[in-house]
Design a protein around this motif. Structure first.
Motif, PDB file in Angstrom:
ATOM      1  N   GLN A 191      70.621 -17.356  13.564  1.00 13.93           N
ATOM      2  CA  GLN A 191      70.326 -18.356  14.262  1.00 13.93           C
ATOM      3  C   GLN A 191      68.995 -18.823  14.048  1.00 13.93           C
ATOM      4  OE1 GLN A 191      73.100 -19.639  15.633  1.00 13.93           O
ATOM      5  NE2 GLN A 191      74.608 -18.360  15.396  1.00 13.93           N
ATOM      6  N   THR A 192      68.487 -18.023  13.090  1.00 14.57           N
ATOM      7  CA  THR A 192      66.986 -18.322  12.931  1.00 14.57           C
ATOM      8  C   THR A 192      66.810 -18.318  11.336  1.00 14.57           C
ATOM      9  OG1 THR A 192      66.460 -17.130  14.270  1.00 14.57           O
ATOM     10  CG2 THR A 192      64.890 -17.389  13.241  1.00 14.57           C
ATOM     11  N   ALA A 193      65.721 -19.860  11.238  1.00 17.53           N
ATOM     12  CA  ALA A 193      65.570 -19.436   9.331  1.00 17.53           C
ATOM     13  C   ALA A 193      64.675 -18.725   8.783  1.00 17.53           C
ATOM     14  CB  ALA A 193      65.364 -21.222   8.911  1.00 17.53           C
ATOM     15  N   MET A 194      64.622 -18.104   8.004  1.00 11.46           N
ATOM     16  CA  MET A 194      64.052 -17.144   7.457  1.00 11.46           C
ATOM     17  C   MET A 194      62.518 -18.450   7.089  1.00 11.46           C
ATOM     18  SD  MET A 194      66.280 -14.732   4.913  1.00 11.46           S
ATOM     19  CE  MET A 194      67.054 -16.238   4.210  1.00 11.46           C
ATOM     20  N   ARG A 195      60.962 -17.848   6.958  1.00 11.41           N
ATOM     21  CA  ARG A 195      59.938 -19.404   6.395  1.00 11.41           C
ATOM     22  C   ARG A 195      59.343 -18.774   5.369  1.00 11.41           C
ATOM     23  NH1 ARG A 195      59.111 -21.898  11.298  1.00 11.41           N
ATOM     24  NH2 ARG A 195      57.198 -22.256  11.018  1.00 11.41           N
ATOM     25  N   PHE A 196      58.903 -19.293   4.964  1.00 10.57           N
ATOM     26  CA  PHE A 196      58.479 -19.250   3.820  1.00 10.57           C
ATOM     27  C   PHE A 196      57.246 -20.358   3.675  1.00 10.57           C
ATOM     28  CE2 PHE A 196      62.417 -18.001   3.188  1.00 10.57           C
ATOM     29  CZ  PHE A 196      62.415 -16.746   2.348  1.00 10.57           C
ATOM     30  N   TRP A 197      55.620 -19.546   3.278  1.00 11.54           N
ATOM     31  CA  TRP A 197      54.537 -20.621   3.277  1.00 11.54           C
ATOM     32  C   TRP A 197      53.885 -20.298   1.409  1.00 11.54           C
ATOM     33  CZ3 TRP A 197      50.297 -20.170   6.985  1.00 11.54           C
ATOM     34  CH2 TRP A 197      48.591 -20.719   6.563  1.00 11.54           C
ATOM     35  N   SER A 198      54.159 -21.584   1.063  1.00 14.27           N
ATOM     36  CA  SER A 198      52.915 -22.064   0.124  1.00 14.27           C
ATOM     37  C   SER A 198      52.097 -22.266   0.090  1.00 14.27           C
ATOM     38  CB  SER A 198      54.091 -22.879  -1.443  1.00 14.27           C
ATOM     39  OG  SER A 198      52.754 -23.433  -1.611  1.00 14.27           O
ATOM     40  N   ALA A 199      50.569 -21.004   0.689  1.00 12.57           N
ATOM     41  CA  ALA A 199      49.399 -21.913   0.545  1.00 12.57           C
ATOM     42  C   ALA A 199      48.553 -22.028  -0.440  1.00 12.57           C
ATOM     43  CB  ALA A 199      48.834 -20.766   1.980  1.00 12.57           C
ATOM     44  N   GLY A 200      48.254 -23.267  -0.489  1.00 13.04           N
ATOM     45  CA  GLY A 200      46.862 -23.937  -0.958  1.00 13.04           C
ATOM     46  C   GLY A 200      48.294 -24.620  -2.489  1.00 13.04           C
ATOM     47  N   CYS A 201      49.504 -24.880  -2.229  1.00 17.83           N
ATOM     48  CA  CYS A 201      51.110 -25.738  -3.444  1.00 17.83           C
ATOM     49  C   CYS A 201      50.149 -26.237  -4.766  1.00 17.83           C
ATOM     50  CB  CYS A 201      51.404 -25.457  -2.147  1.00 17.83           C
ATOM     51  SG  CYS A 201      51.881 -27.819  -1.421  1.00 17.83           S
ATOM     52  N   GLY A 259      52.907 -25.146  12.634  1.00 19.88           N
ATOM     53  CA  GLY A 259      53.473 -24.288  12.610  1.00 19.88           C
ATOM     54  C   GLY A 259      53.710 -23.634  10.995  1.00 19.88           C
ATOM     55  N   THR A 260      52.749 -22.764  11.400  1.00 18.74           N
ATOM     56  CA  THR A 260      52.282 -22.081  10.014  1.00 18.74           C
ATOM     57  C   THR A 260      52.241 -20.572  10.421  1.00 18.74           C
ATOM     58  OG1 THR A 260      49.722 -22.550  10.853  1.00 18.74           O
ATOM     59  CG2 THR A 260      50.820 -23.868   9.069  1.00 18.74           C
ATOM     60  N   GLY A 261      52.864 -19.598  11.970  1.00 18.60           N
ATOM     61  CA  GLY A 261      53.030 -18.573  12.379  1.00 18.60           C
ATOM     62  C   GLY A 261      54.431 -18.174  12.038  1.00 18.60           C
ATOM     63  N   ASN A 262      54.645 -16.819  12.674  1.00 21.73           N
ATOM     64  CA  ASN A 262      55.400 -16.379  12.387  1.00 21.73           C
ATOM     65  C   ASN A 262      56.282 -16.529  10.221  1.00 21.73           C
ATOM     66  OD1 ASN A 262      55.574 -15.001  14.691  1.00 21.73           O
ATOM     67  ND2 ASN A 262      56.873 -16.953  15.801  1.00 21.73           N
ATOM     68  N   GLN A 263      55.752 -16.434   9.983  1.00 22.67           N
ATOM     69  CA  GLN A 263      56.182 -16.762   8.615  1.00 22.67           C
ATOM     70  C   GLN A 263      56.525 -14.931   7.930  1.00 22.67           C
ATOM     71  OE1 GLN A 263      55.617 -19.794   6.577  1.00 22.67           O
ATOM     72  NE2 GLN A 263      55.334 -20.776   8.639  1.00 22.67           N
ATOM     73  N   ASP A 264      57.546 -15.331   7.527  1.00 17.74           N
ATOM     74  CA  ASP A 264      58.427 -13.984   6.174  1.00 17.74           C
ATOM     75  C   ASP A 264      57.701 -13.475   5.179  1.00 17.74           C
ATOM     76  OD1 ASP A 264      60.817 -13.527   8.434  1.00 17.74           O
ATOM     77  OD2 ASP A 264      61.180 -14.605   7.857  1.00 17.74           O
ATOM     78  N   VAL A 265      57.219 -14.755   4.899  1.00 17.35           N
ATOM     79  CA  VAL A 265      57.162 -14.946   2.887  1.00 17.35           C
ATOM     80  C   VAL A 265      55.235 -15.830   3.193  1.00 17.35           C
ATOM     81  CG1 VAL A 265      56.608 -14.881   0.711  1.00 17.35           C
ATOM     82  CG2 VAL A 265      58.676 -13.989   2.007  1.00 17.35           C
ATOM     83  N   ILE A 266      54.330 -15.680   2.161  1.00 17.67           N
ATOM     84  CA  ILE A 266      53.568 -16.594   2.613  1.00 17.67           C
ATOM     85  C   ILE A 266      53.006 -16.040   0.920  1.00 17.67           C
ATOM     86  CG2 ILE A 266      50.600 -16.794   3.014  1.00 17.67           C
ATOM     87  CD1 ILE A 266      51.017 -16.037   5.771  1.00 17.67           C
ATOM     88  N   LEU A 267      53.018 -17.551   0.158  1.00 20.82           N
ATOM     89  CA  LEU A 267      52.249 -16.904  -0.849  1.00 20.82           C
ATOM     90  C   LEU A 267      51.221 -17.800  -1.348  1.00 20.82           C
ATOM     91  CD1 LEU A 267      55.451 -18.801  -3.289  1.00 20.82           C
ATOM     92  CD2 LEU A 267      54.861 -15.859  -2.173  1.00 20.82           C
ATOM     93  N   CYS A 268      50.146 -17.192  -2.241  1.00 19.26           N
ATOM     94  CA  CYS A 268      48.637 -17.264  -1.499  1.00 19.26           C
ATOM     95  C   CYS A 268      47.758 -17.484  -2.706  1.00 19.26           C
ATOM     96  CB  CYS A 268      47.729 -17.411   0.242  1.00 19.26           C
ATOM     97  SG  CYS A 268      47.992 -14.775  -0.220  1.00 19.26           S
TER      98      CYS A 268
END
Length: 231
Positions: free
Chosen positions: A105-115, A209-218
């Motif tokens: 029920q919860t989406a996995m969250r991914f963040w590309s910081a500096g995309c 909207g940048t909290g609770n990320q499962d994966v951060i690519l930085c």
């Protein structure tokens, strides 16, 4: 103030680099100094001034002028699957672990910081699609360069962005027309782009909207940041 490593930057450019570092966290190491000086000169010419103090005063009031300087300073050169080992680790180790503990029920969250122009974020979306997880995922991609984000949102790339072996991964998810690769809507629409200045203390957070990320690519952004602003 900039770190001692920046001491060989010309006196003329120093106030400008100090201001940029304060506002954006961007930090230029010795090997980047020549590029930084050239970029500042181009931006000052565009702004119609040769006086660094006047230029800093302009930057304080004019966000567009600051954006244009940042565009000159930051090299947005990247390409799809730029770091193959990173994406291999993601596919073989990270995603199986996330799949095993995912709440349906919860989406996995991914963040590309500096995309930059989006290639990293879209590479991530392709990996998720190949793993059958794209529909369960939220992909956020952020950058300080607004022109780079505009490019990224178009999801259209020339062959140079697919160099090396990356074209084999990208081409099944794109159509080619007149030498341009147009990413499939499923990939393009899976990535949400936003303008973010990582030097501010409001990141990461739920509010932005940048909290609770499962994966951060930085990896792409850390090379530009002052060590003092890196957590």
């Amino acid at each position: 103030q900039l770190m001692p490593e920046n001491a060989d930057v010309g006196i003329r450019e120093q106030p400008i680099l100090d201001f940029v570092q304060q506002r954006t966290g961007l930090y230029f190491r010795s090997v980047q100094h020549a590029h930084a000086v050239t970029a500042i000169d181009r931006a000052m010419q565009r702004a119609g001034t040769n006086d660094p103090i006047d230029y800093v005063a302009l930057l304080e009031l004019d966000l567009i002028a600051l954006d244009e300087l940042v565009v000159e300073l930051v090299v947005c050169e990247t390409y799809f699957f730029r770091f193959p080992d990173q994406f291999r680790f993601l596919s073989e180790t990270v995603l199986p672990e996330l799949r095993g503990r995912a709440d349906q029920q919860t989406a996995m969250r991914f963040w590309s910081a500096g995309c930059a122009t989006g290639e990293e974020a879209y590479s991530l979306a392709i990996v998720l699609r190949e793993a059958g997880l794209l529909g369960q995922s939220h992909v956020l991609a952020t950058d300080i360069s607004k022109p780079a984000l505009e490019h990224a949102r178009r999801a259209v790339y020339q062959a140079w962005a697919l160099r090396g072996d990356s074209h084999r991964r990208v081409e099944p998810h794109a159509t080619c027309s007149d030498g341009f690769h147009h990413l499939a809507p499923a990939i393009r629409d899976a990535v949400h782009f936003a303008h973010v200045n990582l030097a501010f203390d409001v990141y990461p957070s739920l509010v932005t909207g940048t909290g609770n990320q499962d994966v951060i690519l930085c990896r792409n952004v850390l090379i530009y940041l002052d060590p003092a602003v890196i957590p």
